[in-house]
Each structure stands twice: as C-alpha cells, then as structure tokens.
Design a protein around this motif. Structure first.
Motif, PDB file in Angstrom:
ATOM      1  N   SER A  84       0.840  -1.129  -0.085  1.00  0.00           N
ATOM      2  CA  SER A  84      -0.174  -0.074  -0.083  1.00  0.00           C
ATOM      3  C   SER A  84       0.817   1.220  -0.060  1.00  0.00           C
ATOM      4  N   ALA A  87      -0.204   5.240   3.919  1.00  0.00           N
ATOM      5  CA  ALA A  87      -0.191   4.733   5.113  1.00  0.00           C
ATOM      6  C   ALA A  87      -1.633   4.272   5.587  1.00  0.00           C
ATOM      7  N   ASP A  88      -1.542   3.290   6.379  1.00  0.00           N
ATOM      8  CA  ASP A  88      -2.820   2.890   6.852  1.00  0.00           C
ATOM      9  C   ASP A  88      -4.039   2.805   6.119  1.00  0.00           C
ATOM     10  N   SER A  89      -3.861   2.683   4.632  1.00  0.00           N
ATOM     11  CA  SER A  89      -5.067   2.445   3.690  1.00  0.00           C
ATOM     12  C   SER A  89      -5.557   1.197   3.998  1.00  0.00           C
ATOM     13  N   HIS A 277       7.785   3.081   6.393  1.00  0.00           N
ATOM     14  CA  HIS A 277       6.876   3.446   5.423  1.00  0.00           C
ATOM     15  C   HIS A 277       6.985   4.831   4.746  1.00  0.00           C
TER      16      HIS A 277
END
Ligand SMILES: O=C(O)CCC(=O)C(=O)O
Ligand SMILES: [Fe+2]
Length: 298
Positions: A84, A87-89, A277
């Motif tokens: 991804s 981030a945090d998707s 990340h």
C-alpha cells in the motif's frame, strides 16, 4: 500544467541557463515534468516494456519463485494487493511489481544480511531480461545524475555537490503492472504518496491513471503520456536538500480501464535507512542526515 523540458537545451549547451531556470521552476511546482530529448534509445524502452510484459505474463506459480518476501518493494516480484503506497489505507495498491537493485551493491557482503532495501537481485529465466533491465538501469541512472548537474546550478550548490552524494548511488528499478479496474469502492492502482528518493524517472504507456496533486488547482491533475518523454518527479530527499525550495509532490495512480504498465527508476544517495513506510518523514534523517542541515559534511 505539467511542463515539458527538452534536455538538449542543457546537454548541447544551446540554452543552459534557460533550461536550468525552467527545471528549477518545475521542481518547485508541480514537482513533476516531462523530459524530452534525453537520448535514451526508444528501442531500449520498448525492450524494457516487452520484457516486463513477458515477466508479468508468467504464471502465478512461476512468479512466486521470484518473490522475496523479506525484501518487499525493492527486489523481486510482489503480488497484487500486498502493498500500500498510502499509510494505513484499507485499500492496498492494485498492481503487481518487480524490483531490481544495483547489481554491484547487491553482491557486497554487507548487503547480504537481509537488510531491507539491500540484497541480491532475482532474475527470471527469460532470455535477455537481465541484460535489457541492467542496460536501462544504467541509462536511467546516468540521466538522473546528469539532471542533478542542472539542479545544482539552479540551487546555487557548488559544482560536484551532488556527485559527492551519488558516488555509489543507491537506486532501484520497479516494473509495474496495473490490471483493469473492477470498479470497487476505494479501489486504487497506487495510493497517494510522495517518493522518498531524490528523483524518480518514470516510463509510462498510453493508459492514463497517474495524477499529481496541484496546490494551485486544489485538485488532482493528470500527468499525460507523451510518447518518448520520461516523466520526472522530485522526491523527499531532494526536497530536503533544497531546503524546501523544491516540492516532493503527492501523486497517485487511479485504477486503469485497460492494463497499464509503468517503469520507475528511483535514485537515492548512498546512505539508506531501514525500510520505513513512505509516510514516516522523520525517517529521512536516518539515511540522509545532511538533508536536515545538521551534518553538512555527512
Ligand atoms: O505507475 C506510475 O505511473 C507511478 C508509480 C509511482 O508513483 C511509484 O511507484 O512510486
Ligand atoms: Fe511514486
């Protein structure tokens, strides 16, 4: 909106100062430009795309033998939906990738310990694949280093400032294949991100999808495909070296209507951080401390 710059103005000396000024303006905003007149052989570019197509056409079982799970993103094959860019998707990138690093770095003993972003290359058993990729790797690297001569002039850095940082550049080539959109909610080819390198050189095909965020337009704008042109963008490393005068632009890839292919070459200085990340900007200090200005001679 996305400027086009002809490299011959600089390389032949016909309009060096004009080229430097236009390059500097493009690197400030939008941080993306199209480079023509770059002398990378179109036949080599076609050969890179054909070889990439051949690789992505292998069966999943064959491609799995080319996957290096401990070193995602950098070397070897990575399956659709495993990475991804944002981030945090909740929506992983809908693309498969194949990464290639510098051959020489990869063979040095300190590169063999499984350190993220380091390691040996993995090659498919396909005639000509390795030669074509390494030839393009060399050509893209030479061009991206040469672009830094013009960048140094624009930023008022001493000649050779970048050469010292790129003596043994760390770079990677990433082949990408985006399958056609399924039309699902939140689907994304590559989520919005900034590149964590100095410069990225990108080859695209004629399937649209790449967009850059324009503060001026307050909207996403399409990065066009111009046959023969290379898409160039600024990464966070160069942004920091420039003291924030250049912008590493946010960009993304929409899920395409038809299969889309692209080839990115990422140029980074010698020092690299452990893999982090892309959103973790503070990590920059670990691999480009000079970017912070606190270690001017690092
Ligand atoms: O595929 C593209 O056009 C761009 C991909 C990209 O931005 C990246 O891999 O960093
Ligand atoms: Fe990118």
């Amino acid at each position: 909106m996305i400027p086009t710059l002809d490299w011959r103005r600089f390389s032949t000396g016909s309009d060096r100062s004009g080229f430097i000024a236009d390059l500097g303006a493009a690197c400030k905003a939008p941080g993306f430009f199209l480079l023509t007149g770059h002398r990378i052989d179109p036949a080599l570019v076609s050969a890179v795309f054909s070889a990439a197509d051949g690789l992505f056409d292998l069966t999943e079982a064959e491609k799995r033998t080319l996957a290096l799970p401990s070193r995602p993103k950098d070397r070897g094959w990575s399956k659709i939906g495993t990475e991804s860019s944002t981030a945090d998707s909740p929506h992983p990138d809908r693309r498969e990738t194949f990464g290639i690093g510098p051959e020489t770095l990869g063979n040095a003993p300190q590169m063999r310990w499984g350190t993220p972003y380091r390691g040996t290359n993995v090659w498919p058993d396909m005639p000509g694949f390795r030669d074509v990729m390494l030839k393009y790797f060399g050509a893209a690297q030479a061009l991206s280093l040469a672009l830094h001569w013009a960048i140094a002039a624009d930023l008022g850095f001493p000649e050779g400032w970048f050469d010292a940082r790129f003596r043994k550049p760390d770079a990677s080539l990433r082949l990408m294949h985006y399958p056609p959109a399924r039309g699902l909610e939140g689907e994304m080819g590559a989520g919005a991100h900034v590149d964590q390198d100095a410069l990225t050189l990108l080859l695209t095909d004629d399937e649209p999808g790449l967009q850059v965020w324009s503060a001026e337009a307050n909207d996403w704008i399409d990065v066009p495909h111009v046959p023969g042109a290379i898409v160039v963008n600024v990464g966070t490393c160069l942004q920091d070296w420039s003291g924030g005068r250049y912008a590493a632009p946010l960009h993304r890839v929409l899920p395409p209507r038809e299969d889309r292919r692209s080839v990115a070459f990422f140029l980074r200085p010698e020092k690299r951080a452990p893999q982090v990340h892309q959103s973790e900007r503070s990590s920059l200090q670990a691999w480009a401390p000079e970017a912070t200005g606190r270690h001017a001679n690092a």
